[in-house]
Design a protein around this motif. Structure first.
Motif, PDB file in Angstrom:
ATOM      1  N   ASN A   1     -10.572  -8.567  -4.182  1.00  0.00           N
ATOM      2  CA  ASN A   1      -9.549  -8.113  -5.127  1.00  0.00           C
ATOM      3  C   ASN A   1     -10.165  -7.721  -6.466  1.00  0.00           C
ATOM      4  N   LEU A   2     -11.119  -8.563  -6.893  1.00  0.00           N
ATOM      5  CA  LEU A   2     -11.763  -8.287  -8.179  1.00  0.00           C
ATOM      6  C   LEU A   2     -12.592  -7.003  -8.108  1.00  0.00           C
ATOM      7  N   LEU A   3     -13.332  -6.857  -7.020  1.00  0.00           N
ATOM      8  CA  LEU A   3     -14.217  -5.692  -6.900  1.00  0.00           C
ATOM      9  C   LEU A   3     -13.421  -4.406  -6.688  1.00  0.00           C
ATOM     10  N   TYR A   4     -12.320  -4.527  -5.962  1.00  0.00           N
ATOM     11  CA  TYR A   4     -11.493  -3.339  -5.731  1.00  0.00           C
ATOM     12  C   TYR A   4     -11.021  -2.760  -7.063  1.00  0.00           C
ATOM     13  N   GLY A   5     -10.601  -3.652  -7.938  1.00  0.00           N
ATOM     14  CA  GLY A   5     -10.012  -3.208  -9.194  1.00  0.00           C
ATOM     15  C   GLY A   5     -10.982  -2.621 -10.181  1.00  0.00           C
ATOM     16  N   ARG A   6     -12.292  -2.793  -9.952  1.00  0.00           N
ATOM     17  CA  ARG A   6     -13.237  -2.305 -10.962  1.00  0.00           C
ATOM     18  C   ARG A   6     -13.708  -0.887 -10.670  1.00  0.00           C
ATOM     19  N   HIS A   7     -13.448  -0.394  -9.444  1.00  0.00           N
ATOM     20  CA  HIS A   7     -13.987   0.917  -9.071  1.00  0.00           C
ATOM     21  C   HIS A   7     -13.207   2.069  -9.669  1.00  0.00           C
ATOM     22  N   LYS A   8     -13.942   3.017 -10.197  1.00  0.00           N
ATOM     23  CA  LYS A   8     -13.303   4.198 -10.771  1.00  0.00           C
ATOM     24  C   LYS A   8     -12.589   4.981  -9.661  1.00  0.00           C
ATOM     25  N   GLY A   9     -11.377   5.327  -9.909  1.00  0.00           N
ATOM     26  CA  GLY A   9     -10.609   6.111  -8.934  1.00  0.00           C
ATOM     27  C   GLY A   9      -9.725   5.276  -8.032  1.00  0.00           C
ATOM     28  N   SER A  10      -9.946   3.964  -8.005  1.00  0.00           N
ATOM     29  CA  SER A  10      -9.098   3.144  -7.137  1.00  0.00           C
ATOM     30  C   SER A  10      -7.682   3.081  -7.729  1.00  0.00           C
ATOM     31  N   THR A  11      -6.702   3.030  -6.837  1.00  0.00           N
ATOM     32  CA  THR A  11      -5.314   3.018  -7.293  1.00  0.00           C
ATOM     33  C   THR A  11      -4.684   1.657  -7.030  1.00  0.00           C
ATOM     34  N   ILE A  12      -3.887   1.251  -7.954  1.00  0.00           N
ATOM     35  CA  ILE A  12      -3.192  -0.040  -7.846  1.00  0.00           C
ATOM     36  C   ILE A  12      -1.705   0.229  -7.963  1.00  0.00           C
ATOM     37  N   ARG A  13      -0.978  -0.120  -6.903  1.00  0.00           N
ATOM     38  CA  ARG A  13       0.473   0.094  -6.929  1.00  0.00           C
ATOM     39  C   ARG A  13       1.161  -1.144  -7.494  1.00  0.00           C
ATOM     40  N   LEU A  14       2.047  -0.914  -8.412  1.00  0.00           N
ATOM     41  CA  LEU A  14       2.818  -2.007  -9.003  1.00  0.00           C
ATOM     42  C   LEU A  14       4.237  -1.939  -8.470  1.00  0.00           C
ATOM     43  N   THR A  15       4.725  -3.061  -7.996  1.00  0.00           N
ATOM     44  CA  THR A  15       6.113  -3.094  -7.530  1.00  0.00           C
ATOM     45  C   THR A  15       6.868  -4.199  -8.276  1.00  0.00           C
ATOM     46  N   SER A  16       8.132  -3.990  -8.483  1.00  0.00           N
ATOM     47  CA  SER A  16       8.919  -4.944  -9.270  1.00  0.00           C
ATOM     48  C   SER A  16       9.329  -6.148  -8.435  1.00  0.00           C
ATOM     49  N   ILE A  17       9.089  -7.319  -8.977  1.00  0.00           N
ATOM     50  CA  ILE A  17       9.589  -8.560  -8.359  1.00  0.00           C
ATOM     51  C   ILE A  17      10.258  -9.363  -9.457  1.00  0.00           C
ATOM     52  N   ASP A  18      11.552  -9.440  -9.382  1.00  0.00           N
ATOM     53  CA  ASP A  18      12.327 -10.228 -10.341  1.00  0.00           C
ATOM     54  C   ASP A  18      11.914  -9.972 -11.791  1.00  0.00           C
ATOM     55  N   GLY A  19      11.814  -8.728 -12.150  1.00  0.00           N
ATOM     56  CA  GLY A  19      11.520  -8.372 -13.546  1.00  0.00           C
ATOM     57  C   GLY A  19      10.046  -8.357 -13.881  1.00  0.00           C
ATOM     58  N   CYS A  20       9.200  -8.832 -12.958  1.00  0.00           N
ATOM     59  CA  CYS A  20       7.754  -8.803 -13.189  1.00  0.00           C
ATOM     60  C   CYS A  20       7.147  -7.695 -12.322  1.00  0.00           C
ATOM     61  N   LEU A  21       5.935  -7.315 -12.624  1.00  0.00           N
ATOM     62  CA  LEU A  21       5.242  -6.289 -11.850  1.00  0.00           C
ATOM     63  C   LEU A  21       4.143  -6.955 -11.022  1.00  0.00           C
ATOM     64  N   TYR A  22       4.127  -6.635  -9.744  1.00  0.00           N
ATOM     65  CA  TYR A  22       3.139  -7.236  -8.852  1.00  0.00           C
ATOM     66  C   TYR A  22       2.191  -6.155  -8.366  1.00  0.00           C
ATOM     67  N   ALA A  23       0.893  -6.377  -8.545  1.00  0.00           N
ATOM     68  CA  ALA A  23      -0.120  -5.409  -8.106  1.00  0.00           C
ATOM     69  C   ALA A  23      -0.423  -5.668  -6.644  1.00  0.00           C
ATOM     70  N   LEU A  24      -0.029  -4.734  -5.798  1.00  0.00           N
ATOM     71  CA  LEU A  24      -0.136  -4.964  -4.351  1.00  0.00           C
ATOM     72  C   LEU A  24      -1.582  -5.075  -3.878  1.00  0.00           C
ATOM     73  N   GLU A  25      -2.469  -4.288  -4.412  1.00  0.00           N
ATOM     74  CA  GLU A  25      -3.849  -4.270  -3.926  1.00  0.00           C
ATOM     75  C   GLU A  25      -4.684  -5.414  -4.488  1.00  0.00           C
ATOM     76  N   THR A  26      -4.392  -5.825  -5.700  1.00  0.00           N
ATOM     77  CA  THR A  26      -5.253  -6.808  -6.359  1.00  0.00           C
ATOM     78  C   THR A  26      -4.583  -8.156  -6.585  1.00  0.00           C
TER      79      THR A  26
END
Lengths: 155, 278
Positions: A120-145
């Motif tokens: 999860n940590l390494l995925y998020g550091r790469h240039k060009g990687s996309t992180i989808r945020l979805t709403s959960i009870d008013g908070c945002l959850y990063a699906l990939e990380t």
């Protein structure tokens, strides 16, 4: 004599055309109402917590996200490991956003951390990687990380 | 006089009353729009818009008012150039232009010259309605439906085809956009909610079967949380990548999280659980 005729589109087709135009306008309105400008995401988000590793070790974790004018800056701490990323917010629709990482780095990565968390940590550091945020009870959850970001205004 | 080929007719024309004249060319018809000072030639589905100008339009309008009757040159000039004094040459020129537009410059059968009397418009070339007085007001509607000539039905069909194509492409475009967007979005998350004492627990998973397993596997954990909770709380529980993720939503809008490796589900201490709860 007032028997009239009109050259051109018949009444039936005029109605069809109007109905089509109305349907298109409604569709565009629905799209518009559900489309959220990335600037509406502007603000500070964060969460704190713990992670219980497979070896029994417990680490403190925290996630912070700052969004400003369509750009984001994020930091995740897992014990001594720190991931920092920055990039752009691509779009928002139906409560979902997509972040595109432009720059990121991980420091202090510990060997005892479970592979899943390392990934999860390494995925998020790469240039060009996309992180989808979805709403959960008013908070945002990063699906990939697996990061959770809640509005920090009242914290 | 300006010409511009266009297909289909301009939108404004569709609502404007017009009069149809058969021209001297084979299978070519002219739609005359007095209000727009405009004439549209239609041949083999191709439409050509011609701007007659004020005088030309008024001239044709006057001739069409009494088809088959002779209209004197003075009357025509007074009608076409009401506020101006022009020579006989202007009338000759306008008549010549109209004949050219109608394909009548050689045979002179549509607009006929009666020496020393004036001009008349041959009523045999009028398709529908028989006189310009019959086209009525612009917004006037028909009381009884009147069958259209065959060529008009053909044009209506052609226009309808364009409309159907346009509508089809619009619908396909919107559907494609929605489909692409849906594909790019995360899968729908299935959720199940349960009240345990003062706790409201929401279980989330992408698969409904795994959702049931999650509820069963974490029953012990949620029971412990229910005992430990000192005040009502909203929890979100999920299993992703070998870790149970417990999200404890705070009343101030914030959240605390607890990630548990699945092998450690029963090893978690009460202090850890209490720390997550509000």
């Amino acid at each position: 004599m007032s028997q009239g005729t009109q050259c051109g589109i018949s009444r039936g087709w005029l109605l069809t055309m109007l109905a089509t135009a109305l349907a298109m306008l409604l569709s565009m309105l629905v799209l518009w109402l559900n489309f959220i400008s990335s600037t509406e995401l502007d603000g500070r988000y964060q969460s704190t917590g713990q992670v219980h590793l497979s070896n029994g070790q417990v680490l403190a974790i925290s996630h912070s996200l700052q969004v400003n004018n369509g750009r984001f800056y994020a930091m995740t701490r897992q014990g001594d490991s720190i991931l920092e990323t920055s990039g752009v917010v691509e779009y928002g629709f139906l409560g979902n956003y997509r972040l595109r990482v432009e720059d990121g780095q991980v420091t202090g990565l510990a060997s005892e951390i479970d592979d899943e968390l390392v990934f999860n940590l390494l995925y998020g550091r790469h240039k060009g990687s996309t992180i989808r945020l979805t709403s959960i009870d008013g908070c945002l959850y990063a699906l990939e990380t697996r990061q959770i970001y809640c509005p920090a205004r009242n914290l | 006089m300006n010409t511009s080929p266009e297909t289909p007719l301009a939108e404004q024309e569709s609502n404007v009353a017009c009069l149809t004249i058969r021209t001297g060319r084979s299978d070519c018809y002219a739609h005359f729009y007095p209000v727009l000072y405009q004439l549209t030639l239609v041949k083999s589905g191709i439409e050509e818009k011609i701007d007659l100008g004020y005088s030309g339009s008024r001239l044709l309008e006057r001739l069409l008012r009494e088809p088959g009757d002779v209209v004197s040159r003075e009357e025509l000039m007074n009608h076409a150039w009401a506020d101006r004094v022009v020579g006989q040459g202007s009338l000759n020129q306008q008549i010549y232009t109209l004949r050219q537009v109608l394909g009548d410059e050689k045979s002179r059968e549509i607009i006929q010259t009666l020496p020393r009397r004036g001009y008349l418009l041959n009523p045999n070339y009028l398709v529908y309605p028989p006189s310009i007085d019959d086209i009525g007001a612009v917004s006037e509607t028909l009381d009884t439906p009147t069958p259209q000539p065959a060529f008009l039905r053909r044009h209506s069909r052609q226009r309808a085809s364009w409309l159907i194509l346009l509508s089809l492409f619009s619908i396909i475009g919107i559907a494609l956009f929605m489909a692409l967007y849906t594909i790019s979005q995360p899968k729908d998350l299935h959720s199940s909610e349960m009240n345990l004492g003062s706790l409201h627990v929401r279980y989330i998973d992408q698969d409904p079967q795994r959702l049931q397993q999650l509820i069963l596997q974490t029953h012990g954990l949620t029971s412990r949380l229910a005992v430990l909770a000192s005040k009502p709380a909203n929890l979100v529980l999920s299993l992703r990548g070998g870790f149970y993720e417990l999200l404890c939503l705070q009343s101030n809008g914030g959240a605390r999280s607890l990630m548990l490796h699945e092998s450690q589900l029963n090893q978690v201490a009460d202090t850890q659980l209490s720390r997550c709860l509000p």
